[in-house]
Design a protein around this motif. Structure first.
Motif, PDB file in Angstrom:
ATOM      1  N   GLY A 159      87.538 137.121   2.155  1.00 48.45           N
ATOM      2  CA  GLY A 159      86.190 137.271   1.611  1.00 48.45           C
ATOM      3  C   GLY A 159      85.873 136.278   0.523  1.00 48.45           C
ATOM      4  N   ILE A 160      86.814 136.061  -0.431  1.00 50.00           N
ATOM      5  CA  ILE A 160      86.478 135.175  -1.551  1.00 50.00           C
ATOM      6  C   ILE A 160      86.313 133.741  -1.087  1.00 50.00           C
ATOM      7  CG2 ILE A 160      87.411 136.577  -3.442  1.00 50.00           C
ATOM      8  CD1 ILE A 160      89.885 134.855  -3.442  1.00 50.00           C
TER       9      ILE A 160
ATOM     10  N   THR B 183      85.373 132.832   1.951  1.00 47.06           N
ATOM     11  CA  THR B 183      84.098 132.783   2.678  1.00 47.06           C
ATOM     12  C   THR B 183      82.974 132.564   1.687  1.00 47.06           C
ATOM     13  OG1 THR B 183      85.021 134.407   4.201  1.00 47.06           O
ATOM     14  CG2 THR B 183      82.663 134.045   4.315  1.00 47.06           C
ATOM     15  N   ALA B 184      83.013 133.331   0.587  1.00 46.99           N
ATOM     16  CA  ALA B 184      82.002 133.176  -0.458  1.00 46.99           C
ATOM     17  C   ALA B 184      82.030 131.758  -1.011  1.00 46.99           C
ATOM     18  CB  ALA B 184      82.239 134.184  -1.572  1.00 46.99           C
TER      19      ALA B 184
ATOM     20  N   PHE C 162      80.230 129.292   1.160  1.00 49.83           N
ATOM     21  CA  PHE C 162      78.773 129.370   1.044  1.00 49.83           C
ATOM     22  C   PHE C 162      78.299 128.772  -0.272  1.00 49.83           C
ATOM     23  CE2 PHE C 162      79.159 133.109   4.049  1.00 49.83           C
ATOM     24  CZ  PHE C 162      78.866 132.323   5.135  1.00 49.83           C
TER      25      PHE C 162
ATOM     26  N   ILE D 218      86.486 131.632  -8.189  1.00 52.47           N
ATOM     27  CA  ILE D 218      87.142 132.021  -6.941  1.00 52.47           C
ATOM     28  C   ILE D 218      88.557 131.479  -6.900  1.00 52.47           C
ATOM     29  CG2 ILE D 218      87.083 131.588  -4.461  1.00 52.47           C
ATOM     30  CD1 ILE D 218      84.004 131.996  -4.748  1.00 52.47           C
TER      31      ILE D 218
END
Lengths: 71, 218, 280
Positions: C69-70, C72-73, C76, C90
């Motif tokens: 998740g981190i 992926t963030a 973006f 991150i």
């Protein structure tokens, strides 16, 4: 022992998260959702999609061929 | 307001104390939230240790009273950490940071191992000493500028914050946060009880990150 | 969005495969095929998986989700040109994830990998934060503003080469088999990822692919500036090969030496940034 993951449950997690992410992307492109909503959706959906998919295709429904002897 | 951590997405006002969520603070807030949920729902692991001099190993169990106390401390630490991530007030920030320090001491001090308690005691002294520069920084900001609101301090019209106040703020956070600068005390970090120990390192790294933003903002 | 994610993962893993191949060729071994890391990810995903009896089950599984998740963030954040400070955040949270991987299983090997990860945070984070010195020139930490600054003034790598070196060391610290890869060194079996097998390890490989892609993209965007997509990929390839040379030719440092070297560089960086402040 940890509970067994059923193939159908893992597939459901993968499909639902993938659909949620794609829906968020489409809705953001259409201007319904605010910008970056699709990014936020994928941050949650992508990990669930990856693990759900992998657990789906490795999950065995039958008895294990090598019994777990424990620690 | 300049965009150190991205354009604020929304503001939450408690009287004159404004909490704001920029992409940066929101990311940190959510991470603190996720790990606090982990602390609430997960059981501690049973750490395996090798018995020296024998071909054997044993698992360390955490007793229920110890588990309850450490879980409470870890949840309190998570809440304080979430507060420190999103607050828009320098004094609130220092308060939350000192609370994080206290909770970190609590998380490790409950472990019934001599070395861990010894390390926790030493770290407690560091955290205690860290509050002096921390709160004096907040006092100096209030004395020189007349306000503690980060939003007002960030505007170009605000009087400049003296460099020494920023330096003291960073020094205070370095004293309170256990993880990056006190990590050589490996005893504390390999104590049993993974979700709680994680909260120690998470909260320290998060307050260190946030203070970077605060110092750049002032 | 899903296209970028899947491409980032696959290309990052391909770069890690090329990394292994180049190291092997420098050391006069044949080495694995370049797509080995992608095969690895798929192979682990087909393995029998369970949660170890001693592990803290929720943390053991949850940390894999957080790891993917981190990053992926982070992808973006880089794509939308948001604040560089979020990438710092991150990167730092990845340290927590490594710590969580190591601690949650109860294995002593994983535990020591996690402890080393926290120790090395003390030197890697100041190294990363010192890159904020580029804000003296760009007056912003938004990646989009940094890219726009370079459109006018030329690459920052030429303006502040030492900050580029600091970022290079940060990327090097995260490459496997490098001088600073103490968290997964072989005396700890596989360090923090020792006990994460099967699907959990496959998830970790996805995270590694994304992480490599994001860190290399960030380096190129922040220090070289905007460029066509194919040139960006070529730049990442060149950067990977140079990192492979560094990894192949340097022995792995002992944990305290690794931290000492990084701390010295971070100290020099802070001195350099203060000189820049005085001059500008």
């Amino acid at each position: 022992m940890t509970p067994h993951v059923k193939k159908s449950q893992a597939l459901a997690v993968a499909v639902v998260s993938a659909l949620a992410g794609i829906a968020a992307t489409l809705l953001t492109l259409a201007g319904v959702l605010p910008p970056h909503a699709d990014a936020a959706a994928w941050v949650i959906a992508f990990p669930a999609f990856v693990l759900g998919l992998y657990l789906y295709w490795m999950a065995r429904e039958g008895e294990p061929d090598i019994p777990f002897v424990g620690y | 307001m300049n965009e150190i951590g991205g354009v604020p997405l929304f503001f939450l006002e408690f009287g004159d104390i404004v909490t704001y969520f920029s992409p940066f603070t929101l990311t940190l807030f959510l991470l603190a939230l996720v790990f606090t949920v982990f602390v609430v729902v997960s059981r501690p692991e049973r750490q395996i240790d090798i018995a020296f001099g024998a071909d054997a190993f044993f698992a360390k169990e955490i007793s229920l009273p110890e588990l309850r106390f450490r879980r409470f401390m870890a949840i309190a630490c998570g809440l304080a950490c979430m507060g420190a991530m999103v607050t828009g007030d320098v004094f609130d920030f220092t308060l939350f940071v000192s609370l994080v320090g206290i909770c970190n001491v609590g998380i490790v001090a409950a472990v019934r191992t001599y070395h861990v308690r010894d390390a926790a005691y030493q770290y407690g002294l560091v955290a205690l000493a860290g509050t002096v520069p921390l709160f004096s920084a907040a006092a100096m900001v209030a004395a020189t500028t007349g306000t503690l609101s980060m939003l007002e301090l960030a505007s170009p019209a605000a009087p400049p914050v003296p460099l020494i106040a920023r330096a003291l703020l960073v020094l205070g956070v370095m004293g309170e946060g256990m993880a990056p600068f006190y990590a050589a005390k490996a005893e504390m970090f390999r104590a049993p009880g993974a979700p709680y120990v994680i909260m120690c390192s998470l909260s320290s790294l998060l307050i260190f990150l946030r203070v970077t933003e605060v110092v750049l903002l002032l | 969005m899903i296209a970028e994610l899947l491409f980032g993962t696959a290309f990052g893993l391909l770069l890690l495969g090329i990394h292994r191949k180049v190291i092997a060729r420098i050391q006069r071994r044949p080495g694995p095929p370049v797509w080995q890391e992608i095969l690895h990810m798929l192979k682990f995903s087909f393995k029998t998986t369970w949660v170890p009896a001693t592990a803290s089950a929720v943390l053991f599984v949850g940390v894999v989700l957080v790891a993917i998740g981190i990053w992926t963030a982070a992808l973006f954040v880089v794509l939308s040109g948001e604040s560089l400070l979020i990438i710092f955040g991150i990167y730092m949270l990845h340290k927590i994830v490594e710590h969580g991987f190591g601690l949650s299983s109860g294995s002593p090997y994983g535990k020591f990998g996690g402890v080393r990860s926290v120790i090395s945070a003390a030197s890697e984070i100041p190294l990363f934060v010192s890159i904020a010195g580029i804000a003296l020139f760009t007056h912003s930490l938004m990646i989009s503003d940094i890219v726009a600054y370079q459109e006018v003034h030329g690459p920052l790598l030429l303006t502040v080469p030492l900050a580029g070196l600091a970022m290079y060391l940060v990327v090097l610290s995260k490459m496997p088999f490098g001088p600073f890869s103490i968290v997964e060194s072989k005396e700890l079996v596989s360090g923090y990822k020792t006990e994460h097998f099967g699907v959990w390890r496959a998830g970790l490989e996805v995270c590694n692919g994304l992480k490599t892609y994001v860190l290399l993209t960030t380096f190129l965007l922040v220090f070289v500036g905007n460029m066509p997509f194919l040139l960006l990929l070529a730049g990442m390839l060149v950067l990977t090969v140079s990192l492979s040379f560094a990894c192949a030719l340097c022995p792995m440092l002992s944990p305290y030496d690794s931290v000492t070297v990084q701390t010295i560089v971070a100290g020099l960086m802070l001195a350099y940034v203060s000189v820049l402040v005085v001059v500008s």
